[in-house]
Write a protein that holds these residues in place. Sequence first.
Motif, PDB file in Angstrom:
ATOM      1  N   LEU A 282     -13.901 -33.498 -54.712  1.00  0.00           N
ATOM      2  CA  LEU A 282     -14.893 -34.183 -54.307  1.00  0.00           C
ATOM      3  C   LEU A 282     -14.510 -35.274 -53.071  1.00  0.00           C
ATOM      4  O   LEU A 282     -15.588 -36.015 -52.813  1.00  0.00           O
ATOM      5  N   MET A 283     -13.757 -35.391 -52.908  1.00  0.00           N
ATOM      6  CA  MET A 283     -13.134 -36.372 -51.438  1.00  0.00           C
ATOM      7  C   MET A 283     -12.902 -35.549 -50.492  1.00  0.00           C
ATOM      8  O   MET A 283     -13.323 -35.363 -48.927  1.00  0.00           O
ATOM      9  N   HIS A 284     -14.293 -34.526 -49.951  1.00  0.00           N
ATOM     10  CA  HIS A 284     -14.242 -33.674 -48.745  1.00  0.00           C
ATOM     11  C   HIS A 284     -14.659 -34.148 -47.939  1.00  0.00           C
ATOM     12  O   HIS A 284     -14.390 -33.763 -46.771  1.00  0.00           O
ATOM     13  N   SER A 285     -15.868 -35.046 -48.152  1.00  0.00           N
ATOM     14  CA  SER A 285     -16.349 -35.581 -47.025  1.00  0.00           C
ATOM     15  C   SER A 285     -15.055 -36.623 -46.255  1.00  0.00           C
ATOM     16  O   SER A 285     -15.755 -37.019 -45.268  1.00  0.00           O
ATOM     17  N   GLU A 286     -14.970 -37.479 -47.093  1.00  0.00           N
ATOM     18  CA  GLU A 286     -13.656 -38.462 -46.491  1.00  0.00           C
ATOM     19  C   GLU A 286     -13.083 -37.695 -45.302  1.00  0.00           C
ATOM     20  O   GLU A 286     -12.279 -36.631 -44.854  1.00  0.00           O
ATOM     21  N   ASP A 287     -12.354 -38.822 -44.614  1.00  0.00           N
ATOM     22  CA  ASP A 287     -11.412 -37.970 -43.109  1.00  0.00           C
ATOM     23  C   ASP A 287      -9.967 -37.595 -43.621  1.00  0.00           C
ATOM     24  O   ASP A 287      -9.472 -38.074 -44.973  1.00  0.00           O
ATOM     25  N   GLU A 289      -7.080 -38.307 -42.973  1.00  0.00           N
ATOM     26  CA  GLU A 289      -5.834 -39.104 -42.149  1.00  0.00           C
ATOM     27  C   GLU A 289      -6.749 -39.958 -43.951  1.00  0.00           C
ATOM     28  O   GLU A 289      -5.293 -40.319 -44.692  1.00  0.00           O
ATOM     29  N   SER A 290      -7.214 -40.181 -44.431  1.00  0.00           N
ATOM     30  CA  SER A 290      -7.291 -41.803 -45.272  1.00  0.00           C
ATOM     31  C   SER A 290      -7.427 -40.280 -46.643  1.00  0.00           C
ATOM     32  O   SER A 290      -7.445 -40.822 -47.189  1.00  0.00           O
ATOM     33  N   LYS A 291      -7.761 -39.159 -46.960  1.00  0.00           N
ATOM     34  CA  LYS A 291      -7.352 -38.226 -47.506  1.00  0.00           C
ATOM     35  C   LYS A 291      -5.452 -38.267 -47.947  1.00  0.00           C
ATOM     36  O   LYS A 291      -5.144 -37.690 -48.748  1.00  0.00           O
ATOM     37  N   ARG A 292      -5.080 -37.904 -46.751  1.00  0.00           N
ATOM     38  CA  ARG A 292      -3.922 -37.920 -46.264  1.00  0.00           C
ATOM     39  C   ARG A 292      -2.927 -39.508 -47.349  1.00  0.00           C
ATOM     40  O   ARG A 292      -1.994 -39.438 -48.261  1.00  0.00           O
TER      41      ARG A 292
END
Length: 438
Positions: A282-287, A289-292
């Motif tokens: 679901l979070m695939h569009s986040e960059d 660094e944000s996901k990390r």
Amino acid sequence: MAKKQPDFKHDDYTYTTMLGSLGRAKQFGAINKLLNEMVREGVRPNTVTYNRLIHSYGRANYLKEAMNVFNQMQSLDASLTLRTSYSARWLIRDVLLTVTYNIMIDLHAKARNYQSALKLYRDMQSAGFKPDKVTYSIVMVVLGHCGYLEEAEGVFAKMEEENWVPDEPVYGLLVDLWGKLVTWRRRGIRRCLVLGTFLRVNKISEASELLQNMLALGLRPLQTYTLLLSCCTDGRSKLDMGFCGQLMARTGHPAHMFLLKMPSAGPDGQNVRSHANSFLDLMHSEDRESKRGLVDAVVDFLHKSGLKEEAGSVWEVAAQKNVFPDALREKSRSYWLINLHVMSEGTAVTALSRTLAWFRKQMLVSGCSPARIDIVTGWGRRSRVTGTSMVRQAVEELLNVFGSPFFTESGNSGCFVGCGEALNRWLVQSYVERMHLL
């Protein structure tokens, strides 16, 4: 005294100087008397005179009076253009009157009349006056305050096109606007920093108000939720954790439902891995660094909350999806590097435990053993930070509890090294598979 001198007569220069002095003293009654005298003596106000008056009224926040002077000046310019040569007319328009527009735009900007400032900027161009470096700088600030950050970048590009050489203050301004641009484009980073400051100093009402303003602006960034989760993890009391939890819920971010619906770990942890896998999809569009940052906060929270099996399963999914691309790499044949320096304490311990368990599994399946493993905590001879690393301490404690053969090399206390037969004998021990539960 000057008037009494024989053969002396005040000119526009002396009148303008006196008007400027009276303006700084906010003696506007005396200014009007002096202007009347100036007219009686047949001395015509020049552009500098009007600029002094505009600036004086503006500093006193008399913007209406400043606008009246500005309009009078425009009438003066119209009469002058009828009686001057082409070259002289453009000198007045492009140089002197540009200064006037700059003053007016700046006054409205400082009074936070941003739309009025932008209208003056448009009027200035419509009237044929060319902006200069000062104009562009002021307008960039106004656009930044209005949230028109891409337009601000466009003004900077226009400034360069017209061969205005940016100086240090202009670049400083641009850096500040780019900081704001990151805030809006990447959904609230600078505001997150302020929010974090409020939370750290226990300013609860200020933090709540700032978050509400962010939500009103449509800012629901992943970074905001990550920050709140980290503050919740580090909460010194149940009250702190409860308040951060309330703010987390108010963000409405999908990450909150991910945590709320986190299942209890089953026998093999597959239910947690499936839950984490769906969320990261679901979070695939986040960059990256944000996901990390979010995964780091989630794993740290779960680990420190006692949900260590769940923390391990979430980490495994994140590792498979390459959320931490530099966490594990093979430097050369059978020489591996485990890099923990970008992780929080709980995540670092979880990542190390699950990675060592992976080495154990690979050894049992293939029979191949690593010749050397380096565990980098980011604390050692290349570190520029003084003090003690919590990550390094946690890693050292974990390795010592399980009697590992890892050691620190001379001069690099932040890197733990394991190698040779001692490492291989230790890795095959059954407890290596369950280290993350300690």
